[in-house]
Write a protein that holds these residues in place. Structure first.
Motif, short mmCIF file in Angstrom:
data_model
loop_
_atom_site.label_atom_id
_atom_site.label_comp_id
_atom_site.label_asym_id
_atom_site.label_seq_id
_atom_site.Cartn_x
_atom_site.Cartn_y
_atom_site.Cartn_z
N LEU A 84 0.92 -1.04 0.03
CA LEU A 84 0.00 0.19 -0.09
C LEU A 84 1.01 1.35 0.07
CD1 LEU A 84 -2.49 1.55 0.29
CD2 LEU A 84 -2.57 1.34 2.86
N CYS A 85 0.70 2.13 -1.06
CA CYS A 85 1.40 3.22 -1.00
C CYS A 85 0.28 4.41 -0.87
CB CYS A 85 1.96 3.49 -2.55
SG CYS A 85 3.14 2.51 -2.90
N GLY A 86 0.45 5.18 0.36
CA GLY A 86 -0.55 6.01 0.85
C GLY A 86 -0.15 6.83 2.14
N MET A 87 -0.69 7.97 2.23
CA MET A 87 -0.35 8.85 3.39
C MET A 87 -1.37 9.05 4.22
SD MET A 87 3.16 9.10 3.06
CE MET A 87 3.26 10.15 4.28
N GLY A 88 -1.25 9.32 5.54
CA GLY A 88 -2.30 9.75 6.29
C GLY A 88 -3.48 8.84 6.47
N GLY A 89 -4.65 9.25 5.91
CA GLY A 89 -5.94 8.86 6.03
C GLY A 89 -5.84 7.62 4.93
N SER A 90 -5.08 7.66 3.91
CA SER A 90 -5.17 6.46 3.06
C SER A 90 -4.29 5.18 3.58
CB SER A 90 -4.36 6.84 1.70
OG SER A 90 -5.29 8.11 1.24
N VAL A 130 -2.06 2.17 -4.96
CA VAL A 130 -1.74 3.49 -5.01
C VAL A 130 -3.14 4.22 -4.22
CG1 VAL A 130 -0.91 5.40 -6.18
CG2 VAL A 130 -0.36 3.26 -6.70
N SER A 131 -2.88 4.85 -3.44
CA SER A 131 -4.22 5.36 -2.45
C SER A 131 -3.90 6.81 -2.18
CB SER A 131 -4.43 4.42 -1.38
OG SER A 131 -5.61 4.88 -0.71
N SER A 132 -4.66 7.67 -2.92
CA SER A 132 -4.51 9.28 -2.59
C SER A 132 -5.80 9.82 -2.80
CB SER A 132 -3.52 9.78 -3.52
OG SER A 132 -3.58 11.26 -3.23
N LYS A 133 -6.35 10.46 -1.84
CA LYS A 133 -7.77 11.34 -1.95
C LYS A 133 -7.46 12.43 -3.03
CE LYS A 133 -11.26 13.67 0.50
NZ LYS A 133 -12.34 12.91 -0.32
N SER A 134 -6.57 13.09 -2.85
CA SER A 134 -6.29 14.40 -3.85
C SER A 134 -5.84 13.97 -5.22
CB SER A 134 -5.45 15.33 -3.23
OG SER A 134 -4.19 14.96 -3.04
N ASP A 141 3.05 9.69 -5.45
CA ASP A 141 3.13 9.51 -6.83
C ASP A 141 4.63 9.18 -6.80
OD1 ASP A 141 2.88 10.52 -9.74
OD2 ASP A 141 4.28 11.92 -9.16
N SER A 142 5.53 9.61 -6.08
CA SER A 142 6.94 9.11 -5.92
C SER A 142 6.90 7.46 -5.91
CB SER A 142 7.94 9.58 -5.06
OG SER A 142 7.64 11.31 -5.24
N PHE A 165 -1.25 -2.79 -10.77
CA PHE A 165 -1.74 -1.62 -9.82
C PHE A 165 -3.28 -1.55 -9.65
CE2 PHE A 165 2.37 -0.17 -11.21
CZ PHE A 165 2.87 0.43 -10.22
N VAL A 166 -3.58 -1.32 -8.51
CA VAL A 166 -4.92 -1.01 -7.96
C VAL A 166 -4.88 0.56 -7.51
CG1 VAL A 166 -6.84 -1.48 -6.34
CG2 VAL A 166 -5.32 -3.46 -7.23
N VAL A 167 -5.76 1.50 -7.83
CA VAL A 167 -5.65 2.76 -7.61
C VAL A 167 -7.03 3.17 -6.76
CG1 VAL A 167 -6.08 5.07 -8.34
CG2 VAL A 167 -4.32 3.42 -9.47
N VAL A 168 -6.95 3.68 -5.52
CA VAL A 168 -7.99 4.32 -4.86
C VAL A 168 -7.95 5.82 -4.96
CG1 VAL A 168 -9.36 4.21 -2.72
CG2 VAL A 168 -8.16 2.20 -3.47
N THR A 169 -8.87 6.72 -5.19
CA THR A 169 -8.78 8.10 -5.30
C THR A 169 -10.28 8.71 -5.45
OG1 THR A 169 -7.60 9.75 -6.32
CG2 THR A 169 -8.67 8.21 -7.80
N ASP A 170 -10.32 9.98 -5.19
CA ASP A 170 -11.58 10.66 -5.55
C ASP A 170 -12.05 10.82 -7.05
OD1 ASP A 170 -11.96 10.67 -2.82
OD2 ASP A 170 -11.92 12.76 -2.67
N PRO A 171 -13.23 10.77 -7.42
CA PRO A 171 -13.71 11.04 -8.80
C PRO A 171 -12.96 12.50 -9.38
CG PRO A 171 -15.51 10.53 -7.61
CD PRO A 171 -14.35 10.74 -6.52
#
Length: 539
Positions: A84-90, A130-134, A141-142, A165-171
């Protein structure tokens, strides 16, 4: 595991006037109805688009079967290692979910080149979430770029790389577009009305956890059982929010968080404080006030009984220490219950629990440093494997020529903590290889009556970093950085991971120095030797 979510108070007085006010104001029912006026007119616009978390126990149900099918598909191809690549809430909720479930998940929420490189093993069986709300988080990204390069070096073509890759993000986020361009195997678009730190039961919490093997359907069941009771004025989550608010009003504005050890209740939640830390610090630490979470190694750890601390034991009945609160119940209910309680506490404190006005400051400083170059900061002394620097007057009058100059510098930092203040230890190191850095918290807490927190950088910037800048300006800060033995490039970027890590540390130092806060910066020229030297100096 018991399905009941309950709160037991020991030695904490919640005034009847506070409880009565919450009931008379109809807070429980209004919150469930998503009444955005609960936190005042200035918070109304933000609150109106940040209450989707209340629906997640039901709305996230549609993810369960899709995730089960995806996990089966991946396993059929021999892909059973999830990074899991993510920060904070992710990243924080999936880490707690998987630790509690006892399933392996590699969490990459760092820019340390050694730790990033170590995650790039067993690529033949690895899937990267890869998980990022924004969609624009620089760390995430790095990581994505580095994994693409690693897969390519392992011989995978572009199409096969996309399938890893599996991606989680906002629309509508940049990451959603990038996922389509790279042919990601699956894209999960989360509810944009759910803020990052309230997203434990959304796709951000559930996707990596389910792919790693956790039972996320059971997690939602646990939360939904509590959700059905949250409109009642006598619900336990409302009582928890009232307790947090009452403790703050009585001068206990630090919250010690410890995992409970209650086999008789069937609970075994692991690492809950790391998730709750962001929720509480980022939600309440603003406008010069807030509740500072202090993640403790146990309910007996140094700092658990400080005079301005309320101890909270998660997954336990009634803790022995006073004043304290025991919060029993399974993990899904804990997530929802603490989110609800934090929103209630925000009302009691008179702040907006859904914004984070100071989070971007260190990020902006980092970007400026990446553009202009790292600052040339000469050490005031080099003692063994430690370079010593300070700001905010912390080293004034300290004899750094002494053989025990490191201890004297640490003593000066402890002496700089103001009344009702705290010390934050911030370690920009490798969380795995430099794990002994965590021992600094307890070692320092034994030497002061003040609260001592510990955070891995840059992870804490997405968590307690908001409180450091927006909360009461009574913090003193110890930043620990380390020499990099082997750097790692960030593909198609003009900086490496080591440069990014150094820029993030420097950017945060500037944010704190601009506030005149006492800050001691210790740079380890040899990480293992420097940490040993530091811990020895603390006895």
């Amino acid at each position: 595991m018991s399905s009941a979510f309950s709160v037991a108070l020991n030695g904490l007085d919640v005034p009847d006037t506070l409880r009565t006010q919450l009931v008379d104001d109809g807070v429980a029912a209004r919150l469930v109805q998503k009444d955005a006026t609960l936190w005042g007119p200035e918070a109304e616009d933000e609150s109106a688009v940040r209450l989707g978390w209340l629906d997640l126990p039901a709305s996230s149900r549609q993810l369960v079967s899709r995730l089960a099918d995806l996990r089966t598909e991946l396993a059929g191809e021999g892909l059973d290692r999830i990074v899991l690549c993510g920060m904070g809430g992710s990243s924080l909720a999936p880490e707690v979910i998987c630790r509690t479930a006892g399933v392996p998940l590699v969490v990459l929420d760092t820019t340390d080149p050694g730790q990033v490189s170590a995650a790039m093993t067993d690529l033949h069986r690895t899937v990267v979430v890869v998980s990022s709300k924004s969609g624009g988080t620089v760390e995430t990204d790095s990581h994505r770029r580095a994994f693409i390069a690693a897969f390519a070096a392992a011989g995978l073509d572009e199409k096969r790389i996309g399938g890893r890759f599996v991606v989680v993000t906002d629309p509508g986020s940049p990451l959603a577009d990038t996922a389509a361009e790279m042919g990601a195997r699956a894209v999960f678009l989360a509810d944009p009305t759910v803020g990052g730190r309230y997203s434990a039961l959304s796709a951000f919490g559930l996707v990596p956890s389910a792919l790693a093997g956790a039972d996320v359907g059971a997690l939602l069941d646990e939360a939904e059982e509590l959700a059905e009771r949250l409109a009642a004025s006598d619900n336990a989550a409302l009582e928890l929010g009232a307790a947090l608010g009452a403790a703050f009003r009585s001068g206990r504005d630090k919250l010690g968080l410890a995992d409970g050890d209650s086999a008789e209740l069937g609970t075994s939640i692991k690492g809950f404080g790391d998730w709750a830390e962001q929720l509480i610090a980022e939600s309440t630490g603003k406008e010069g006030r807030g509740i500072l979470p202090v993640v403790l190694e146990s309910d007996e750890a140094p700092g658990a009984s400080a005079p301005d601390v309320l101890l909270a034991v998660v997954g336990s009945g009634t803790p022995a220490k006073q004043p304290s609160v025991g919060v029993s119940g399974p993990l899904g209910a804990q997530f929802l219950g603490w989110e609800y309680a934090t929103a209630v506490a925000g009302r009691v404190l008179g702040i907006n629990p859904f914004d984070q006005p100071n989070v971007t400051e260190s990020k902006d400083n980092t970007n400026r440093i990446l553009d202009e170059g790292l600052p040339d900061e000469r050490p005031e002394a080099t003692i063994g494997a430690i370079e010593v620097r300070g700001s905010g007057g912390v080293l004034d009058g300290v004899d750094l020529s002494s053989h025990d100059g490191v201890r004297l510098a640490l003593d000066a930092l402890l002496n700089s903590i103001p009344p009702r203040g705290y010390l934050a230890v911030m370690a920009y190191l490798d969380r795995e290889r430099d794990a002994s850095a965590q021992d600094l918290r307890g070692a320092l807490a034994r030497r002061t009556e003040h609260a001592v927190t510990f955070g891995w950088g840059p992870r804490f910037l997405h968590s307690t970093g908001q409180y450091h800048k927006g909360g009461p300006q009574v913090g003193a800060f110890l930043q620990v950085t380390g020499a990099v033995a082997e750097d790692l490039a960030v593909p198609e970027k003009p900086f490496s991971f080591a440069t990014l890590q150094a820029a993030q540390a420097a950017g945060d130092r500037k944010a704190l120095a601009d506030r005149g806060r006492p800050l001691l910066h210790l740079h380890l020229t040899d990480r293992a030797a420097g940490l040993g030297q530091l811990l020895e100096a603390l006895g």
